[in-house]
Design an enzyme around this catalytic site. Sequence first.
Site, PDB file in Angstrom:
ATOM      1  N   GLY A   1       0.782  -1.381   0.112  1.00 39.09           N
ATOM      2  CA  GLY A   1       0.203  -0.021   0.093  1.00 39.09           C
ATOM      3  C   GLY A   1       0.721   1.234  -0.048  1.00 39.09           C
ATOM      4  N   HIS A   2       2.258   1.312  -0.034  1.00 40.82           N
ATOM      5  CA  HIS A   2       2.968   2.346   0.203  1.00 40.82           C
ATOM      6  C   HIS A   2       4.086   2.313  -1.048  1.00 40.82           C
ATOM      7  CE1 HIS A   2       5.582   5.415   2.178  1.00 40.82           C
ATOM      8  NE2 HIS A   2       4.294   5.873   2.688  1.00 40.82           N
ATOM      9  N   PHE A   3       3.926   2.583  -2.124  1.00 45.24           N
ATOM     10  CA  PHE A   3       2.691   2.724  -2.729  1.00 45.24           C
ATOM     11  C   PHE A   3       3.027   1.620  -3.840  1.00 45.24           C
ATOM     12  CE2 PHE A   3       4.381   6.565  -1.102  1.00 45.24           C
ATOM     13  CZ  PHE A   3       3.307   7.059  -0.602  1.00 45.24           C
TER      14      PHE A   3
ATOM     15  N   VAL B   1       7.903   2.588  -1.629  1.00 43.08           N
ATOM     16  CA  VAL B   1       9.031   3.258  -0.885  1.00 43.08           C
ATOM     17  C   VAL B   1       8.824   2.996   0.633  1.00 43.08           C
ATOM     18  CG1 VAL B   1       9.686   5.587  -0.285  1.00 43.08           C
ATOM     19  CG2 VAL B   1       8.737   5.156  -2.389  1.00 43.08           C
TER      20      VAL B   1
END
Length: 141
Positions: A47-49, A54
Amino acid sequence: MLNQEQIKAILPHRDPFLMIDEIKSLEPLKKALGVKYVKLTEDYFKGHFPSKPVMPGVLIIESLAQVGAVALLSGEAYQGKIAFFTGIESAKFRKSVLPGDTLILECEITKIRGPFGFGYGRAYVNDELVCEANISFAVGN
């Protein structure tokens, strides 16, 4: 050098929140140097990203704090205890940490006063500073 199983004997953290893979050098109550091998399979990259993975800055800080906790909790008076985060000051993020990076984490204990302590941490990738911060903690059971 400490491997992850030896680190688990010092820290209470476990997967998926144990953020360090090795300790390369250790001076109890003074400083430690740790390593985090950043892998694309880490849950937070989902989810990041998804299109540009990252490592979250807060997890870089957590990794530094865990290295500092190894330095502190390796001291005879603190063995078997837990170091709780109490503060972060002057955190600076200079570069992104990406999957495939080897994150070198160094934390120096700068002051201990009773159950409270302070440290200064720096994180590097390829000898380039990616993050630095002052951290504080309280030791409890």
